[in-house]
Design a protein around this motif. Structure first.
Motif, PDB file in Angstrom:
ATOM      1  N   ASP A  94       8.670   9.916   7.371  1.00  0.00           N
ATOM      2  CA  ASP A  94       8.347  11.317   7.095  1.00  0.00           C
ATOM      3  C   ASP A  94       7.313  11.495   5.978  1.00  0.00           C
ATOM      4  O   ASP A  94       7.087  12.604   5.523  1.00  0.00           O
ATOM      5  CB  ASP A  94       9.626  12.084   6.738  1.00  0.00           C
ATOM      6  N   GLU A  95       6.663  10.422   5.555  1.00  0.00           N
ATOM      7  CA  GLU A  95       5.670  10.548   4.479  1.00  0.00           C
ATOM      8  C   GLU A  95       4.427  11.266   4.995  1.00  0.00           C
ATOM      9  O   GLU A  95       3.851  10.883   6.011  1.00  0.00           O
ATOM     10  CB  GLU A  95       5.285   9.183   3.918  1.00  0.00           C
ATOM     11  N   MET A  96       4.030  12.304   4.273  1.00  0.00           N
ATOM     12  CA  MET A  96       2.939  13.162   4.723  1.00  0.00           C
ATOM     13  C   MET A  96       1.700  13.017   3.842  1.00  0.00           C
ATOM     14  O   MET A  96       1.800  12.740   2.650  1.00  0.00           O
ATOM     15  CB  MET A  96       3.377  14.624   4.708  1.00  0.00           C
ATOM     16  N   VAL A  97       0.547  13.249   4.450  1.00  0.00           N
ATOM     17  CA  VAL A  97      -0.723  13.438   3.755  1.00  0.00           C
ATOM     18  C   VAL A  97      -1.011  14.925   3.880  1.00  0.00           C
ATOM     19  O   VAL A  97      -0.834  15.502   4.952  1.00  0.00           O
ATOM     20  CB  VAL A  97      -1.859  12.634   4.416  1.00  0.00           C
ATOM     21  N   PHE A 153       0.827  -1.197   0.000  1.00  0.00           N
ATOM     22  CA  PHE A 153       0.000   0.000   0.000  1.00  0.00           C
ATOM     23  C   PHE A 153       0.867   1.255   0.000  1.00  0.00           C
ATOM     24  O   PHE A 153       1.269   1.741  -1.036  1.00  0.00           O
ATOM     25  CB  PHE A 153      -0.989  -0.011   1.175  1.00  0.00           C
ATOM     26  N   PHE A 154       1.169   1.808   1.171  1.00  0.00           N
ATOM     27  CA  PHE A 154       1.856   3.094   1.251  1.00  0.00           C
ATOM     28  C   PHE A 154       3.372   3.017   1.117  1.00  0.00           C
ATOM     29  O   PHE A 154       4.000   3.987   0.740  1.00  0.00           O
ATOM     30  CB  PHE A 154       1.520   3.803   2.577  1.00  0.00           C
ATOM     31  N   ASN A 156      -2.539   4.972  -6.156  1.00  0.00           N
ATOM     32  CA  ASN A 156      -1.648   3.800  -6.156  1.00  0.00           C
ATOM     33  C   ASN A 156      -1.803   2.963  -4.886  1.00  0.00           C
ATOM     34  O   ASN A 156      -0.832   2.430  -4.359  1.00  0.00           O
ATOM     35  CB  ASN A 156      -0.181   4.224  -6.348  1.00  0.00           C
ATOM     36  N   LEU A 157      -3.042   2.834  -4.425  1.00  0.00           N
ATOM     37  CA  LEU A 157      -3.358   2.046  -3.231  1.00  0.00           C
ATOM     38  C   LEU A 157      -4.414   0.988  -3.542  1.00  0.00           C
ATOM     39  O   LEU A 157      -5.205   0.620  -2.677  1.00  0.00           O
ATOM     40  CB  LEU A 157      -3.867   2.976  -2.122  1.00  0.00           C
ATOM     41  N   ASP A 177       2.172  10.129  -2.361  1.00  0.00           N
ATOM     42  CA  ASP A 177       2.947  10.844  -3.393  1.00  0.00           C
ATOM     43  C   ASP A 177       2.154  11.127  -4.667  1.00  0.00           C
ATOM     44  O   ASP A 177       2.731  11.389  -5.719  1.00  0.00           O
ATOM     45  CB  ASP A 177       4.246  10.093  -3.738  1.00  0.00           C
ATOM     46  N   VAL A 178       0.829  11.077  -4.599  1.00  0.00           N
ATOM     47  CA  VAL A 178      -0.039  11.413  -5.723  1.00  0.00           C
ATOM     48  C   VAL A 178      -0.902  12.598  -5.293  1.00  0.00           C
ATOM     49  O   VAL A 178      -1.484  12.576  -4.212  1.00  0.00           O
ATOM     50  CB  VAL A 178      -0.944  10.226  -6.126  1.00  0.00           C
TER      51      VAL A 178
END
Length: 190
Positions: free
Chosen positions: A99-102, A93-94, A166-167, A127-128
């Motif tokens: 540090d990945e942000m929404v 999935f992710f 992309n999930l 990242d989309v």
């Protein structure tokens, strides 16, 4: 996820607010984004983001010129089951880094009625970045009875298509469309 998103509902309330652009900040303890999906036809499963921060600027005279900005780490997702959270953060999935942000940044507000608005914004997830529309409603605006300062509360809804971010693993057996419900409180900044 869209989370984030309801905060923009504050713009719809500009007609109830004080004159001029004012800064409000989200009350992290009373702001949530809840999502759900159908799991193989057997159940509806829920997840949540909570404890996020954001900023809203709105103008009573021109609510359509207001704005909202919210972001939070994807790893703040709550699923109620540690193994499920681990799977969501995996490459399936992710593939989430620490540090990945929404994030959500409003791009436009259309006031649709007294206390309602459609809030368009750019949602960045996995990242989309895609444009989404929140159907927002003002719950209440006024002085907070305990904090003694201006406060506002909103609800909003939207639906995301997870494969667009992309999930899409296991779709359509696990629903691709994910309903999102947002409820936020925001306080006038000092």
């Amino acid at each position: 996820m869209k989370s984030i998103l309801l905060a923009t509902g504050l713009m719809a309330a500009a007609t109830f607010a004080q004159a001029g652009a004012e800064k409000y900040v989200l009350d992290a303890s009373h702001s949530q984004i809840v999502f759900s999906y159908n799991h193989l036809g057997y159940s509806t499963t829920y997840g949540m983001f909570s404890g996020f921060e954001g900023e809203i600027m709105f103008d009573q005279e021109a609510p359509e010129a207001s704005s909202v900005s919210v972001s939070f780490p994807v790893k703040t997702m709550l699923t109620g089951w540690e193994a499920r959270l681990g799977h969501f953060m995996s490459p399936d999935f992710f593939d989430a880094a620490d540090d990945e942000m929404v994030s959500f940044v409003s791009t436009g507000i259309e006031v649709t009625g007294e206390g309602t608005a459609l809030i368009t914004g750019d949602l960045t997830l996995n990242d989309v970045t895609k444009s989404v529309v929140l159907d927002a409603k003002l719950n209440q605006v006024g002085d907070h009875p305990m904090a003694g300062k201006p406060w506002a509360g909103f609800d909003a809804t939207t639906t995301l298509v997870r494969s667009e971010y992309n999930l899409g693993m296991f779709a359509p057996f696990v629903s691709d469309e994910v309903p999102v419900t947002i409820s936020i409180e925001a306080m006038k900044a000092e």
